[in-house]
Every structure is written in C-alpha cells, then in structure tokens.
Scaffold this motif. Sequence first.
Motif, PDB file in Angstrom:
ATOM      1  N   GLN A  59     -66.576  49.908 -12.261  1.00 52.36           N
ATOM      2  CA  GLN A  59     -66.303  51.231 -12.822  1.00 52.36           C
ATOM      3  C   GLN A  59     -64.730  51.299 -13.192  1.00 52.36           C
ATOM      4  N   SER A 108     -70.759  41.395  -8.503  1.00 55.31           N
ATOM      5  CA  SER A 108     -71.578  40.575  -9.088  1.00 55.31           C
ATOM      6  C   SER A 108     -70.725  39.963 -10.102  1.00 55.31           C
ATOM      7  N   HIS A 148     -81.027  38.800 -11.219  1.00 58.39           N
ATOM      8  CA  HIS A 148     -82.360  39.073 -11.981  1.00 58.39           C
ATOM      9  C   HIS A 148     -82.111  39.358 -13.257  1.00 58.39           C
ATOM     10  N   THR A 153     -75.911  39.468 -17.598  1.00 57.95           N
ATOM     11  CA  THR A 153     -74.620  38.927 -17.074  1.00 57.95           C
ATOM     12  C   THR A 153     -73.799  37.728 -18.046  1.00 57.95           C
ATOM     13  N   ASN A 243     -82.182  56.503 -21.423  1.00 54.75           N
ATOM     14  CA  ASN A 243     -81.125  56.691 -20.279  1.00 54.75           C
ATOM     15  C   ASN A 243     -79.787  56.679 -21.129  1.00 54.75           C
ATOM     16  N   LEU A 245     -76.836  55.481 -20.028  1.00 51.64           N
ATOM     17  CA  LEU A 245     -75.902  54.504 -20.073  1.00 51.64           C
ATOM     18  C   LEU A 245     -76.520  53.372 -20.913  1.00 51.64           C
ATOM     19  N   SER A 337     -76.278  54.414 -13.916  1.00 51.55           N
ATOM     20  CA  SER A 337     -77.394  54.391 -14.600  1.00 51.55           C
ATOM     21  C   SER A 337     -78.097  55.398 -14.217  1.00 51.55           C
ATOM     22  N   PHE A 354     -82.453  44.273  -2.419  1.00 50.41           N
ATOM     23  CA  PHE A 354     -82.624  45.565  -3.190  1.00 50.41           C
ATOM     24  C   PHE A 354     -84.093  45.912  -3.184  1.00 50.41           C
ATOM     25  N   LEU A 357     -88.603  47.793  -7.834  1.00 44.87           N
ATOM     26  CA  LEU A 357     -89.782  48.664  -8.577  1.00 44.87           C
ATOM     27  C   LEU A 357     -90.769  47.867  -9.141  1.00 44.87           C
ATOM     28  N   LEU A 366     -88.973  48.243 -15.941  1.00 48.63           N
ATOM     29  CA  LEU A 366     -87.696  47.917 -16.502  1.00 48.63           C
ATOM     30  C   LEU A 366     -86.933  49.300 -16.856  1.00 48.63           C
ATOM     31  N   ASP A 371     -86.302  57.534 -14.766  1.00 47.91           N
ATOM     32  CA  ASP A 371     -86.673  57.433 -16.087  1.00 47.91           C
ATOM     33  C   ASP A 371     -88.028  56.856 -16.239  1.00 47.91           C
ATOM     34  N   TRP A 387     -81.418  39.139  -3.902  1.00 51.45           N
ATOM     35  CA  TRP A 387     -81.100  38.955  -5.576  1.00 51.45           C
ATOM     36  C   TRP A 387     -79.866  37.825  -5.419  1.00 51.45           C
TER      37      TRP A 387
HETATM   38  C1  B12 Z   1     -76.326  43.867 -11.335  1.00 47.45           C
HETATM   39  C2  B12 Z   1     -77.477  44.717 -11.840  1.00 47.45           C
HETATM   40  C3  B12 Z   1     -78.576  44.845 -10.907  1.00 47.45           C
HETATM   41  C4  B12 Z   1     -78.365  44.477  -9.287  1.00 47.45           C
HETATM   42  C5  B12 Z   1     -77.435  45.462  -8.651  1.00 47.45           C
HETATM   43  C6  B12 Z   1     -76.816  45.067  -7.074  1.00 47.45           C
HETATM   44  C7  B12 Z   1     -75.439  44.697  -7.463  1.00 47.45           C
HETATM   45  N1  B12 Z   1     -74.844  44.705  -6.149  1.00 47.45           N
HETATM   46  O1  B12 Z   1     -74.745  44.704  -8.439  1.00 47.45           O
HETATM   47  C8  B12 Z   1     -79.792  44.283  -8.855  1.00 47.45           C
HETATM   48  C9  B12 Z   1     -80.468  42.964  -9.106  1.00 47.45           C
HETATM   49  C10 B12 Z   1     -80.092  44.798  -7.284  1.00 47.45           C
HETATM   50  C11 B12 Z   1     -80.563  45.400  -9.888  1.00 47.45           C
HETATM   51  C12 B12 Z   1     -81.675  46.169  -9.660  1.00 47.45           C
HETATM   52  C13 B12 Z   1     -82.480  46.831 -10.360  1.00 47.45           C
HETATM   53  N2  B12 Z   1     -82.136  46.908 -11.637  1.00 47.45           N
HETATM   54 CO1  B12 Z   1     -80.345  46.280 -12.477  1.00 47.45          CO
HETATM   55  N3  B12 Z   1     -78.966  45.585 -13.431  1.00 47.45           N
HETATM   56  C14 B12 Z   1     -77.745  45.101 -12.851  1.00 47.45           C
HETATM   57  C15 B12 Z   1     -76.944  44.972 -14.507  1.00 47.45           C
HETATM   58  C16 B12 Z   1     -76.946  43.360 -14.678  1.00 47.45           C
HETATM   59  C17 B12 Z   1     -75.329  44.991 -14.167  1.00 47.45           C
HETATM   60  C18 B12 Z   1     -75.099  46.611 -13.481  1.00 47.45           C
HETATM   61  C19 B12 Z   1     -73.820  46.779 -13.292  1.00 47.45           C
HETATM   62  O2  B12 Z   1     -73.115  46.171 -12.438  1.00 47.45           O
HETATM   63  N4  B12 Z   1     -73.131  47.788 -13.992  1.00 47.45           N
HETATM   64  C20 B12 Z   1     -71.833  48.012 -13.711  1.00 47.45           C
HETATM   65  C21 B12 Z   1     -71.383  49.243 -12.934  1.00 47.45           C
HETATM   66  C22 B12 Z   1     -69.595  49.318 -13.069  1.00 47.45           C
HETATM   67  O3  B12 Z   1     -71.936  50.251 -12.866  1.00 47.45           O
HETATM   68  P1  B12 Z   1     -72.615  51.043 -11.638  1.00 47.45           P
HETATM   69  O4  B12 Z   1     -73.509  52.084 -12.055  1.00 47.45           O
HETATM   70  O5  B12 Z   1     -71.465  51.155 -10.751  1.00 47.45           O
HETATM   71  O6  B12 Z   1     -73.657  49.796 -11.116  1.00 47.45           O
HETATM   72  C23 B12 Z   1     -74.619  49.944 -10.300  1.00 47.45           C
HETATM   73  C24 B12 Z   1     -75.881  50.463 -10.813  1.00 47.45           C
HETATM   74  O7  B12 Z   1     -75.840  49.879 -12.257  1.00 47.45           O
HETATM   75  C25 B12 Z   1     -76.834  49.852  -9.832  1.00 47.45           C
HETATM   76  N5  B12 Z   1     -77.866  49.543 -10.648  1.00 47.45           N
HETATM   77  C26 B12 Z   1     -78.330  48.276 -11.098  1.00 47.45           C
HETATM   78  N6  B12 Z   1     -79.515  48.225 -11.565  1.00 47.45           N
HETATM   79  C27 B12 Z   1     -79.849  49.431 -11.754  1.00 47.45           C
HETATM   80  C28 B12 Z   1     -80.982  49.970 -12.557  1.00 47.45           C
HETATM   81  C29 B12 Z   1     -81.189  51.330 -12.221  1.00 47.45           C
HETATM   82  C30 B12 Z   1     -82.338  51.802 -13.176  1.00 47.45           C
HETATM   83  C31 B12 Z   1     -80.228  52.350 -11.570  1.00 47.45           C
HETATM   84  C32 B12 Z   1     -80.428  53.765 -11.570  1.00 47.45           C
HETATM   85  C33 B12 Z   1     -79.096  51.653 -10.860  1.00 47.45           C
HETATM   86  C34 B12 Z   1     -78.855  50.358 -11.113  1.00 47.45           C
HETATM   87  O8  B12 Z   1     -76.160  48.817  -9.106  1.00 47.45           O
HETATM   88  C35 B12 Z   1     -74.952  48.627  -9.700  1.00 47.45           C
HETATM   89  C36 B12 Z   1     -73.955  48.056  -8.534  1.00 47.45           C
HETATM   90  O9  B12 Z   1     -73.932  48.964  -7.474  1.00 47.45           O
HETATM   91  C37 B12 Z   1     -77.466  45.837 -15.157  1.00 47.45           C
HETATM   92  C38 B12 Z   1     -77.207  45.433 -16.957  1.00 47.45           C
HETATM   93  C39 B12 Z   1     -76.812  46.479 -17.725  1.00 47.45           C
HETATM   94  N7  B12 Z   1     -76.852  46.100 -19.233  1.00 47.45           N
HETATM   95  O10 B12 Z   1     -76.070  47.262 -17.398  1.00 47.45           O
HETATM   96  C40 B12 Z   1     -78.880  45.958 -14.666  1.00 47.45           C
HETATM   97  C41 B12 Z   1     -79.824  46.932 -15.204  1.00 47.45           C
HETATM   98  C42 B12 Z   1     -79.027  48.347 -14.974  1.00 47.45           C
HETATM   99  N8  B12 Z   1     -80.999  46.908 -14.319  1.00 47.45           N
HETATM  100  C43 B12 Z   1     -81.888  47.527 -14.807  1.00 47.45           C
HETATM  101  C44 B12 Z   1     -83.043  47.677 -13.691  1.00 47.45           C
HETATM  102  C45 B12 Z   1     -84.597  47.939 -14.621  1.00 47.45           C
HETATM  103  C46 B12 Z   1     -83.190  47.307 -12.586  1.00 47.45           C
HETATM  104  C47 B12 Z   1     -84.492  47.619 -11.356  1.00 47.45           C
HETATM  105  C48 B12 Z   1     -84.987  49.106 -11.856  1.00 47.45           C
HETATM  106  C49 B12 Z   1     -85.372  46.506 -11.481  1.00 47.45           C
HETATM  107  C50 B12 Z   1     -86.773  46.791 -10.711  1.00 47.45           C
HETATM  108  N9  B12 Z   1     -87.867  46.712 -11.199  1.00 47.45           N
HETATM  109  O11 B12 Z   1     -86.619  46.918  -9.556  1.00 47.45           O
HETATM  110  C51 B12 Z   1     -83.672  47.542  -9.905  1.00 47.45           C
HETATM  111  C52 B12 Z   1     -83.127  48.917  -9.550  1.00 47.45           C
HETATM  112  C53 B12 Z   1     -84.204  49.563  -8.488  1.00 47.45           C
HETATM  113  C54 B12 Z   1     -83.662  50.450  -7.391  1.00 47.45           C
HETATM  114  N10 B12 Z   1     -83.640  50.121  -6.315  1.00 47.45           N
HETATM  115  O12 B12 Z   1     -83.268  51.649  -7.897  1.00 47.45           O
HETATM  116  C55 B12 Z   1     -81.986  47.484 -16.457  1.00 47.45           C
HETATM  117  C56 B12 Z   1     -82.102  49.223 -16.472  1.00 47.45           C
HETATM  118  C57 B12 Z   1     -82.610  49.703 -17.666  1.00 47.45           C
HETATM  119  C58 B12 Z   1     -82.846  51.051 -17.887  1.00 47.45           C
HETATM  120  N11 B12 Z   1     -83.797  51.471 -18.667  1.00 47.45           N
HETATM  121  O13 B12 Z   1     -82.003  51.867 -17.377  1.00 47.45           O
HETATM  122  C59 B12 Z   1     -80.582  46.943 -16.471  1.00 47.45           C
HETATM  123  C60 B12 Z   1     -80.070  47.407 -17.858  1.00 47.45           C
HETATM  124  C61 B12 Z   1     -81.154  45.518 -16.593  1.00 47.45           C
HETATM  125  C62 B12 Z   1     -82.206  45.292 -17.915  1.00 47.45           C
HETATM  126  N12 B12 Z   1     -81.767  44.528 -18.914  1.00 47.45           N
HETATM  127  O14 B12 Z   1     -83.270  45.471 -17.765  1.00 47.45           O
HETATM  128  N13 B12 Z   1     -79.801  45.594 -10.881  1.00 47.45           N
END
Ligand code: B12
Length: 387
Positions: A59, A108, A148, A153, A243, A245, A337, A354, A357, A366, A371, A387
């Motif tokens: 962030q 990560s 995942h 990444t 969404n 983001l 997100s 984690f 879903l 996805l 959402d 993961w």
């Molecule tokens: C790393 C990552 C993960 C890691 C997070 C753990 C960690 N310590 O980093 C793990 C593998 C656990 C994960 C899980 C999931 N993820 Co993810 N994740 C990412 C990724 C690659 C980077 C996120 C990040 O660090 N952002 C930067 C920081 C600064 O932002 P942040 O908000 O502080 O980050 C937090 C959130 O992003 C949260 N997070 C991660 N994934 C998701 C997904 C959703 C829907 C939400 C609400 C939050 C969330 O974890 C981050 C670390 O705390 C993104 C890729 C992208 N293009 O954005 C996908 C991404 C956001 N994830 C996605 C998805 C679908 C999921 C899951 C829903 C998958 C599932 N079927 O279960 C789950 C979340 C389920 C839940 N419990 O709510 C999608 C979201 C698409 C959308 N329509 O919004 C993305 C874009 C990947 C993709 N290409 O499909 N994720």
Amino acid sequence: MDRLSPEQLNPSIYVGLRLSSLQAGAKEAHYLHSLKLSYQQSLLSNDNSDSEAKPSMGQLALYLLALRANCEFVGGRKGDRLVSQLKRFLEDEKGAIGHNHQGHPHTSYYQYSLGILALCVHQKRVHDSVVGKLLYAVEHEQHLQQGHFPVDTLAMAGLAFSCLKLSNLNPNQRNRITVALGRVQEKILKAQTPEGHFGNVYSTPLALQLLMASLRPTVELGTACLKAKAALLASLQHKAFQNPLMISQLLPILNQKSYVDLISPDCEAPRVLLEPATETPSQTQVPGFIHVTLKVSSISPSYRHSVSVPVSSSLEDVLKKAQEHSRFRYGTQASLSGPYLTSVMGKKAGEREFWQLLRAPDTPLLQGIADYRPRDGEAIELRLVGW
Ligand code: B12
C-alpha cells in the motif's frame, strides 16, 4: 471528513485514473489530498498502538506510485521518511526470504515487486541484493508458482524489471535483469488461454501492461496482445469489470499506458472529463429468491446449509444470511479489493493460509465475496488452503 476506508481511499484508483484518458475534475485533486492526509498520518505517526491500521508495504508502494502519477517526486523530510520506510520493508522481506532463498516474504513477491517499482519510478536506488531476491525468484520459478496467481505476480515483477532496465539504477545487474524480463514475457505468453486471456481475465490487464512496456516488440507479441485485448473487450461487455481495483489496473491499458510510464508521466496530456455517474436504473430486479448451499469441510464438525436469498445477491449476502439463521460465523478484513474473508467458524487463516472460495465441487471463484453473485442451486465451498 470521515476517515475513508481502504476500499474508498485507494491509491491504485488514483494511479489508474491518471494513466487513463479520463479525468475526474476537482474530485481528482480532492481524492489525492485525502490520500495524502490519510497515508502520511498513519505512516509518519510514531504511534504503534494502531499498527493494524498501518498501510502495508504494497500500500505504501501504491501511494508512492500515486504521487508520481501526479508528477511529484517524493522529497523533503517527510518524503525521505516514506522512502526509508519502504526500503526498510524491502530489507525485512529480503531477510525473510533468507540467504539461501528457502524462506518467503511476509507479504508476497507481488508486493515486493510493487515496492521495487515504486522506488524505481522515483529514481530511488535499492541495493543489488534486494533486486537479486526477485531475480532469483523469477529464475527459479517454483517460488512464484507456489503462489496462486503467478501471472499477476510475474507481471508485477516484470514491470519492476522494466523500470530498472530503463532507469539503469542497478547497472551491475543489467544482464540478469534483461534475461529475467525475457523469461517473464515468455511465461506470460505461454499462459495465454484459448480465449486470449493471460492467466485469467483479471490478470490480463497487468500482463498486458508488462507486454506493452516490452522493449523488444515482436510479431508474436503483437498478435498475442491483440487477441488479449479482444478478449478483454468481450469481458467488459459481459460486465466482468465491476471491482474498482480491477478497473484501476485495466484503465492504463485502455490508454496504451503502463506503470512503467510513471518514470516520466505526462501530466499535461489532454484527458476527457468523466461524467458524474447517472443513477443507472437498478438492474431490473427480478423478483424472487434463489437457494445457495454453503459448505465448510475444513472444520470439524463440518458445516452444510442451504440459504435462501433474493435474486442477484452477493456471496457476502449469503454469508450474512447464514450467520443470522444458523451456526455459521465469518470475519472479514477491508482491503483495496474489497472485503477479504479472514475467518470461518471462528477459525482464522494462519500465515500463508487463506480461506479459498470455490464453486463446488472444485472451481475457485475469480471474484471476492462482495462481487460474486451465485446462481440458483449453486453450492459454494469455503476451504482453508495453503498458498
Ligand atoms: C497475493 C494475492 C492473493 C494472496 C493474498 C495473501 C497475501 N498475504 O498476499 C492469496 C493467495 C491468499 C489470495 C487469495 C484470493 N484471491 Co488474490 N490476489 C493476490 C494478488 C496477486 C496480489 C494482491 C496484493 O498484494 N495487492 C497489493 C496490496 C497492496 O493490496 P491490498 O489490498 O493491501 O492486498 C491484500 C488484498 O488484495 C487481499 N486479497 C488478495 N486477493 C484478494 C481477492 C479479493 C477478492 C479480495 C477482496 C482481497 C484479496 O490480500 C492482499 C494482502 O493482504 C492479486 C493480483 C492483482 N492483480 O491485484 C490477486 C487477486 C486480487 N486475487 C483474486 C482472487 C479471485 C482471490 C480469491 C477470491 C481466490 C479464491 N477463489 O478464493 C482469494 C480471496 C478469498 C478470500 N478469503 O476472500 C483476484 C481478484 C479478482 C477480482 N475480480 O477482484 C486477483 C486479481 C487475481 C486474479 N487475477 O484473479 N490472493
């Protein structure tokens, strides 16, 4: 003004908007001002009591990208402190990965890449050993593959490498960076699906950002990108991008831009004024209810319950309803997100775990809980996985 939640005050949205062909008039400046107040207050205060609310490394990196998107360089005493904090975060992560690369970053490799990228666009040099950890992870891909979302990444790592290469901030690693960039590009091209997405629909915008920032465009690359853009446009028509983001990662692509352009952003480029959103007649509400089965097998005793919710409810609505009417319990945490599911039936996901879903039997969703809109008769499983 009330303190805005991370979903509302999201530096990624500001970056996406500034790299797009749209501008939001006075609201844009107000948004940046609110971002500055909020981030500087929580990052620069010495108060550790509220450490939960402190922005993460990623962030902070996105915040620095937002400043650069406004053509600002971080500077002054406050700016220098932010840069030092980000450098310290990266050093800590480097330590967590360890000398022999056996460990993992606490956050990560995605956030690690964001950190390097943000410092790079501000022309701040990070130590070769910090860049070296990311190079190693790309060279020995199992480190990223375990995650995942390898395409997202890899794309973010590639954007960081592209910036380093263009800025020549780590000249001793120039060759290694060039080779790693080629590898990232090759892996992403290999991940193209028959419909044209790189990875999945939501990793395609970042993948395209990286490929378009490519220094050596080839015919193969051009064809793959065209196909991906066509697939994205089709997904847009199917309203896949709701969404904020996700939209923020997509906007630069629609304007042929990438995060690498933040090295020298063009703040004078004409942009079209965004019309205030007119109240869209709420999707003609189909009356009636749907039934969704909610399953949790990762706990004992396992849980299975059918919930009835109005048509077009979100998965979050299903969880709420289940919580009201059965022994189901869940917890969430706000993220950029949207609401992230952190605990189910009192069981919190641990480090590198984690709550996944899935649409039963085995299809990962996805989208997140806010959402995703289940269909009638669907079964959703919440599964605790590593993961
Ligand atoms: C790393 C990552 C993960 C890691 C997070 C753990 C960690 N310590 O980093 C793990 C593998 C656990 C994960 C899980 C999931 N993820 Co993810 N994740 C990412 C990724 C690659 C980077 C996120 C990040 O660090 N952002 C930067 C920081 C600064 O932002 P942040 O908000 O502080 O980050 C937090 C959130 O992003 C949260 N997070 C991660 N994934 C998701 C997904 C959703 C829907 C939400 C609400 C939050 C969330 O974890 C981050 C670390 O705390 C993104 C890729 C992208 N293009 O954005 C996908 C991404 C956001 N994830 C996605 C998805 C679908 C999921 C899951 C829903 C998958 C599932 N079927 O279960 C789950 C979340 C389920 C839940 N419990 O709510 C999608 C979201 C698409 C959308 N329509 O919004 C993305 C874009 C990947 C993709 N290409 O499909 N994720």
